[in-house]
Design an enzyme around this catalytic site. Structure first.
Site, PDB file in Angstrom:
ATOM      1  N   SER A 143    -105.522-102.558  13.040  1.00 19.68           N
ATOM      2  CA  SER A 143    -104.396-102.174  13.901  1.00 19.68           C
ATOM      3  C   SER A 143    -104.886-101.340  15.085  1.00 19.68           C
ATOM      4  O   SER A 143    -104.295-101.373  16.162  1.00 19.68           O
ATOM      5  CB  SER A 143    -103.398-101.300  13.110  1.00 19.68           C
ATOM      6  OG  SER A 143    -103.124-101.842  11.852  1.00 19.68           O
ATOM      7  N   HIS A 182    -120.213-110.002  17.353  1.00 17.02           N
ATOM      8  CA  HIS A 182    -119.080-110.540  16.583  1.00 17.02           C
ATOM      9  C   HIS A 182    -119.343-111.994  16.195  1.00 17.02           C
ATOM     10  O   HIS A 182    -119.004-112.412  15.093  1.00 17.02           O
ATOM     11  CB  HIS A 182    -117.788-110.417  17.391  1.00 17.02           C
ATOM     12  CG  HIS A 182    -117.401-108.991  17.679  1.00 17.02           C
ATOM     13  ND1 HIS A 182    -117.368-108.021  16.708  1.00 17.02           N
ATOM     14  CD2 HIS A 182    -117.035-108.361  18.841  1.00 17.02           C
ATOM     15  CE1 HIS A 182    -116.997-106.864  17.245  1.00 17.02           C
ATOM     16  NE2 HIS A 182    -116.796-107.039  18.540  1.00 17.02           N
ATOM     17  N   GLU A 186    -114.384 -99.299  -6.793  1.00 14.34           N
ATOM     18  CA  GLU A 186    -115.696 -98.676  -6.674  1.00 14.34           C
ATOM     19  C   GLU A 186    -116.154 -98.847  -5.224  1.00 14.34           C
ATOM     20  O   GLU A 186    -116.100 -99.947  -4.669  1.00 14.34           O
ATOM     21  CB  GLU A 186    -116.702 -99.353  -7.626  1.00 14.34           C
ATOM     22  CG  GLU A 186    -116.372 -99.148  -9.088  1.00 14.34           C
ATOM     23  CD  GLU A 186    -116.416 -97.685  -9.508  1.00 14.34           C
ATOM     24  OE1 GLU A 186    -117.243 -96.925  -8.958  1.00 14.34           O
ATOM     25  OE2 GLU A 186    -115.621 -97.299 -10.387  1.00 14.34           O
ATOM     26  N   ASN A 218    -121.114-104.824  14.065  1.00  9.60           N
ATOM     27  CA  ASN A 218    -121.395-105.944  14.973  1.00  9.60           C
ATOM     28  C   ASN A 218    -121.835-105.460  16.355  1.00  9.60           C
ATOM     29  O   ASN A 218    -122.768-105.996  16.959  1.00  9.60           O
ATOM     30  CB  ASN A 218    -120.144-106.816  15.166  1.00  9.60           C
ATOM     31  CG  ASN A 218    -119.715-107.504  13.886  1.00  9.60           C
ATOM     32  OD1 ASN A 218    -120.432-107.481  12.901  1.00  9.60           O
ATOM     33  ND2 ASN A 218    -118.528-108.092  13.910  1.00  9.60           N
ATOM     34  N   GLY A 219    -121.127-104.457  16.864  1.00  6.42           N
ATOM     35  CA  GLY A 219    -121.417-103.950  18.212  1.00  6.42           C
ATOM     36  C   GLY A 219    -122.807-103.347  18.286  1.00  6.42           C
ATOM     37  O   GLY A 219    -123.571-103.611  19.238  1.00  6.42           O
ATOM     38  N   LEU A 226    -111.902-120.034  -4.659  1.00  8.96           N
ATOM     39  CA  LEU A 226    -112.015-118.640  -4.175  1.00  8.96           C
ATOM     40  C   LEU A 226    -110.806-118.341  -3.304  1.00  8.96           C
ATOM     41  O   LEU A 226    -110.448-119.143  -2.431  1.00  8.96           O
ATOM     42  CB  LEU A 226    -113.288-118.472  -3.327  1.00  8.96           C
ATOM     43  CG  LEU A 226    -113.476-117.083  -2.688  1.00  8.96           C
ATOM     44  CD1 LEU A 226    -114.078-116.095  -3.694  1.00  8.96           C
ATOM     45  CD2 LEU A 226    -114.374-117.149  -1.465  1.00  8.96           C
ATOM     46  N   ASP A 282    -118.550-103.848   9.259  1.00  8.00           N
ATOM     47  CA  ASP A 282    -118.761-102.991  10.431  1.00  8.00           C
ATOM     48  C   ASP A 282    -120.212-103.080  10.919  1.00  8.00           C
ATOM     49  O   ASP A 282    -121.130-103.284  10.127  1.00  8.00           O
ATOM     50  CB  ASP A 282    -118.411-101.537  10.076  1.00  8.00           C
ATOM     51  CG  ASP A 282    -118.238-100.676  11.317  1.00  8.00           C
ATOM     52  OD1 ASP A 282    -117.917-101.220  12.397  1.00  8.00           O
ATOM     53  OD2 ASP A 282    -118.435 -99.449  11.209  1.00  8.00           O
TER      54      ASP A 282
END
Ligand code: IPE
Ligand code: IPE
Ligand code: MG
Length: 249
Positions: free
Chosen positions: A63, A34, A197, A19-20, A128, A17
């Site tokens: 969503s 972004h 955690e 980016n904006g 990974l 969270d």
């Protein structure tokens, strides 16, 4: 503390969270944030591999993000296609197995085809597991799992739900990081984060680097995961716990 002394989480999950706000601070359009976020993600994938993380799951589009301005939504869809074209070759070189997790039905045919191609071209990689949650919501996942079981006439238990979830191919996250300073989950991994955690960072996602990841891992390493037991029952403070759930008593 040396990194080798740390206990490295097997599965790291991240709500990417900020980016904006990163773009706004620079008087740039949100989509520039972004784009920078994709670069931060690419660096984060590499940093996770170097540190021995086995699974990385990131929240890329929720969503609820459909409700953003339509130019931002279409910009994010274009960016996904661009990022796949740019990043999949290096993911392959680095042994990364890519999975997209979320409801694909609302995505354009072009995006859907891109996701399938990226997944199949990386399917044999083992170093990974990298899950990108796109048009994903924790409630969506719980509902689709329950619906799947109902359709098959199977009973709903924790075990059958675990197996029907869209993230059934990986253990639950050990460490859940959210960048950008907000102290909430925003519908991410509601089922799987039961004993994760939590780590909240003020850093905006485009600025989140390897040193920040190390701080999060160090904080994780200092936690005592009790899974409902008492501290005395655990023995060694850093004893390894099964990431998925405790063995049957
Ligand atoms: C997270 O950054 C990326 C997506 C939700 C797609 P934001 O776009 O939410 O950035 P802020 O929270 O507005 O700064
Ligand atoms: C969560 O961020 C979703 C992603 C990072 C993809 P949001 O920016 O959408 O979350 P809220 O709206 O602040 O809760
Ligand atoms: Mg946000």
């Amino acid at each position: 503390m040396a990194i080798s002394a740390l206990s490295v989480p097997r599965h790291v999950a991240i709500v990417m969270d900020g980016n904006g706000r990163w773009a706004k601070k620079r008087f740039l359009p949100r989509i520039a944030g972004h784009k920078q976020g994709v670069d931060a993600l690419s660096a984060c994938v590499k940093a996770c591999m170097v540190r021995g993380v086995a699974v990385l799951t990131v929240f890329a589009f929720s969503s609820e993000n459909w409700n953003r301005p339509s130019d931002e939504v279409s910009g994010l869809m274009d960016l996904l296609i661009l990022a796949l074209a740019k990043q999949v070759p290096s993911l392959n070189t680095n042994g990364v197995q890519l999975h997209f997790v979320g409801d694909r039905r609302r995505l354009s045919k072009k995006v859907q085809v891109g996701l399938v191609q990226a997944e199949s071209s990386t399917a044999a990689n083992q170093r990974l597991i990298f899950n990108v949650c796109f048009n994903y919501g924790g409630r969506w996942d719980i509902a689709q799992a329950a619906q799947k079981l109902a359709d098959r006439g199977e009973s709903i238990t924790e075990q059958s739900m675990d197996q029907a979830m869209a993230l059934a191919h990986v253990p639950d996250p050990d460490l859940l990081i959210r960048t950008g300073g907000e102290l909430r989950i925003s519908n991410f991994m509601l089922w799987q984060a039961a004993y994760s955690e939590l780590y909240f960072s003020e850093r905006l996602w485009p600025e989140f680097g390897a040193a920040d990841l190390d701080e999060a891992i160090a904080a994780y390493s200092a936690r005592e995961r009790r899974f409902g037991l008492t501290s005395a029952q655990l023995g060694e403070p850093n004893s390894p716990f099964p990431a998925k759930r405790l063995p049957d008593a």
